[in-house]
Write a protein that holds these residues in place. Structure first.
Motif, PDB file in Angstrom:
ATOM      1  N   TRP A 239       0.864  -1.102  -0.415  1.00 35.77           N
ATOM      2  CA  TRP A 239      -0.482  -0.306  -0.151  1.00 35.77           C
ATOM      3  C   TRP A 239       0.599   1.288   0.495  1.00 35.77           C
ATOM      4  O   TRP A 239       2.107   1.158   1.139  1.00 35.77           O
ATOM      5  N   THR A 240       0.428   1.798  -1.118  1.00 36.66           N
ATOM      6  CA  THR A 240       1.545   3.453  -0.581  1.00 36.66           C
ATOM      7  C   THR A 240       0.654   4.507  -1.052  1.00 36.66           C
ATOM      8  O   THR A 240      -0.683   4.801  -1.919  1.00 36.66           O
ATOM      9  N   TRP A 241       0.163   5.292   0.141  1.00 36.70           N
ATOM     10  CA  TRP A 241      -0.307   6.297   0.644  1.00 36.70           C
ATOM     11  C   TRP A 241      -0.032   7.615  -0.283  1.00 36.70           C
ATOM     12  O   TRP A 241       1.181   7.793  -1.081  1.00 36.70           O
ATOM     13  N   GLU A 242      -0.299   8.844   0.311  1.00 38.82           N
ATOM     14  CA  GLU A 242      -1.205  10.255  -0.712  1.00 38.82           C
ATOM     15  C   GLU A 242       0.368  10.497  -0.852  1.00 38.82           C
ATOM     16  O   GLU A 242       1.116  10.961  -1.632  1.00 38.82           O
ATOM     17  N   ALA A 243       0.853  10.907   0.716  1.00 38.94           N
ATOM     18  CA  ALA A 243       2.771  11.603   0.401  1.00 38.94           C
ATOM     19  C   ALA A 243       3.760  10.755  -0.524  1.00 38.94           C
ATOM     20  O   ALA A 243       4.398  11.523  -1.733  1.00 38.94           O
TER      21      ALA A 243
ATOM     22  N   TYR B 285      -2.032  -1.306  -8.887  1.00 36.42           N
ATOM     23  CA  TYR B 285      -3.127  -0.502  -8.369  1.00 36.42           C
ATOM     24  C   TYR B 285      -3.416   0.241  -7.909  1.00 36.42           C
ATOM     25  O   TYR B 285      -2.740   1.182  -7.647  1.00 36.42           O
ATOM     26  N   ALA B 286      -4.839   1.041  -8.526  1.00 35.87           N
ATOM     27  CA  ALA B 286      -4.848   2.418  -7.866  1.00 35.87           C
ATOM     28  C   ALA B 286      -5.627   2.372  -6.674  1.00 35.87           C
ATOM     29  O   ALA B 286      -6.992   2.120  -6.146  1.00 35.87           O
TER      30      ALA B 286
ATOM     31  N   VAL C  65      -8.089  -1.932  -9.236  1.00 34.94           N
ATOM     32  CA  VAL C  65      -7.659  -0.921  -8.034  1.00 34.94           C
ATOM     33  C   VAL C  65      -8.164  -2.315  -6.549  1.00 34.94           C
ATOM     34  O   VAL C  65      -8.964  -3.032  -6.291  1.00 34.94           O
ATOM     35  N   ASN C  66      -7.298  -1.339  -5.741  1.00 33.32           N
ATOM     36  CA  ASN C  66      -7.966  -1.489  -3.987  1.00 33.32           C
ATOM     37  C   ASN C  66      -8.276  -0.874  -3.143  1.00 33.32           C
ATOM     38  O   ASN C  66      -7.939   1.111  -4.250  1.00 33.32           O
ATOM     39  N   TYR C  67      -9.548  -0.466  -2.686  1.00 33.50           N
ATOM     40  CA  TYR C  67     -10.235   0.498  -1.709  1.00 33.50           C
ATOM     41  C   TYR C  67     -10.112   0.316  -0.229  1.00 33.50           C
ATOM     42  O   TYR C  67      -9.771  -0.931  -0.037  1.00 33.50           O
ATOM     43  N   ASP C  68      -9.733   1.256   0.319  1.00 36.86           N
ATOM     44  CA  ASP C  68      -9.076   1.262   1.952  1.00 36.86           C
ATOM     45  C   ASP C  68     -10.730   2.181   2.045  1.00 36.86           C
ATOM     46  O   ASP C  68     -10.609   2.981   2.505  1.00 36.86           O
ATOM     47  N   ILE C  69     -11.473   1.567   2.532  1.00 32.49           N
ATOM     48  CA  ILE C  69     -13.143   2.530   3.084  1.00 32.49           C
ATOM     49  C   ILE C  69     -13.557   1.802   4.321  1.00 32.49           C
ATOM     50  O   ILE C  69     -13.944   0.372   4.523  1.00 32.49           O
ATOM     51  N   GLU C  70     -12.980   2.424   5.691  1.00 31.19           N
ATOM     52  CA  GLU C  70     -13.956   1.411   6.454  1.00 31.19           C
ATOM     53  C   GLU C  70     -14.590   2.004   7.434  1.00 31.19           C
ATOM     54  O   GLU C  70     -14.861   3.166   8.685  1.00 31.19           O
TER      55      GLU C  70
ATOM     56  N   LEU D 232      -0.892   2.077  -5.821  1.00 32.90           N
ATOM     57  CA  LEU D 232      -1.340   3.664  -5.537  1.00 32.90           C
ATOM     58  C   LEU D 232      -1.910   4.331  -5.449  1.00 32.90           C
ATOM     59  O   LEU D 232      -2.272   4.652  -6.034  1.00 32.90           O
ATOM     60  N   TYR D 233      -1.575   5.320  -4.528  1.00 32.37           N
ATOM     61  CA  TYR D 233      -2.819   6.348  -4.641  1.00 32.37           C
ATOM     62  C   TYR D 233      -3.052   6.821  -5.308  1.00 32.37           C
ATOM     63  O   TYR D 233      -2.672   7.834  -6.431  1.00 32.37           O
TER      64      TYR D 233
END
Length: 331
Positions: A46-50, A112-113, A157-162, A79-80
């Motif tokens: 997982w590669t976040w915003e910054a 992956y987005a 795509v991978n989505y992380d909505i918790e 990739l975010y």
């Protein structure tokens, strides 16, 4: 503003309080399944915003990152791909994603987005009045892919909505919020079908959703099974630092893997490398050699599971620090 690690700490408490699974016991391999050669399991990160912004802004940072990923056998980068700090580069400057994805593919790495963000408070997207935002978020990726050359498209795509991060998460409201997650997911998958694109889409999902039975669209089953029915794969947030025994990586993944085997879906095992929370949640401080021993145990145990699709590491910066590699800044 609260940092993303604050979000991880909050999740850590929830994971620690989750009902404990029994000790993992290996299931016998079906007679029709041949045991494959011991090839390394795929690895994603997982590669976040910054760090995503740094890679997109600087070809030098991107090249160093891809070399690092290749050297560590990480073949997929999540990739975010949404708004951050007042910009949405996938819409405003899509050439930055095209350049990075083309370079990643040249290095044998899929992209992956990664959708969902503490910055955007996307946990609210499970609420009916916000679900259209989740669909719009995905459609931006689908539109990007439709306009890009084949070698410049996202591979998934991978989505992380918790929903469990919402202040409203409590026993009385939990079923409603989880149904909202499933409704949101169904709408996202419908948007994918309408686009005609075949890229795999799946969520980051807590392992303890397999212990929550839920009635949804006329069927009552664990939330984890509803999610597997809807999506192409799940990235299971299986945050433990030992492979075997009670309260372990294998014990918490066994139900999701068994169900995915039956219905022909995939499960990626998510692992944590950042400090904070209870020690059992993360490989931080354990050492790379010890981690590889535990990862090897998981791979050996799951080799005959058709659903097992490797590991996802949380997250790029944390994993780099774990292996002693500094995180370069953008130029």
């Amino acid at each position: 503003m609260r940092t993303r690690w604050a979000r991880v700490l909050q999740l850590a408490v929830l994971l620690a309080l989750a009902p404990g699974a029994g000790a993992w016991t290996p299931a016998p391999a079906p007679a029709s399944v041949a045991i494959p050669a011991a090839t390394p399991a795929p690895r994603a990160v997982w590669t976040w915003e910054a760090p995503t912004g740094a890679m997109l802004a600087s070809p030098q940072v991107a090249a160093e990152a891809l070399a690092f990923l290749r050297a560590r056998r990480i073949g997929i980068v999540y990739l975010y791909a949404d708004a951050f700090a007042g910009r949405n580069l996938i819409v405003q400057q899509p050439h930055r994603y095209r350049d990075f994805i083309r370079a990643a593919h040249a290095n044998g790495i899929q992209v992956y987005a990664l959708l969902g963000s503490w910055y955007l408070h996307t946990e609210r997207y499970v609420l009916p009045r916000h679900q259209r935002k989740a669909v719009a978020m995905l459609r931006r990726v689908l539109d990007y892919n439709a306009a890009a050359a084949p070698g410049e498209r996202f591979d998934g795509v991978n989505y992380d909505i918790e929903p469990h991060l919402l202040d409203a998460w409590e026993d009385a409201t939990r079923p409603r919020l989880l149904r909202g997650f499933l409704d949101m997911t169904a709408a996202m998958m419908a948007a994918k079908r309408a686009s005609g694109q075949a890229l795999p889409i799946g969520p980051a999902m807590p392992f303890w959703w397999d212990g929550i039975p839920l009635e949804w669209r006329g069927a009552r089953k664990p939330v984890s099974e509803h999610v597997a029915d809807l999506t192409d794969y799940v990235a299971l947030m299986d945050y433990r630092n030992h492979a075997e025994g009670r309260d372990s990586i294998l014990s918490h993944a066994q139900d999701e893997l068994a169900y995915a085997d039956r219905v022909g879906k995939r499960v990626v095992i998510g692992l944590e490398f950042n400090p904070g929370g209870l020690a059992k949640l993360s490989f931080h401080g354990i050492g790379e050699a010890a981690f590889e021993v535990e990862a090897g145990k998981v791979e050996a145990a799951l080799r005959t599971h058709p659903a097992f699709s490797g590991f996802a590491f949380h997250h790029y910066e944390g994993y780099r620090r774990f292996v002693g590699a500094p995180v370069p800044a953008a130029d």
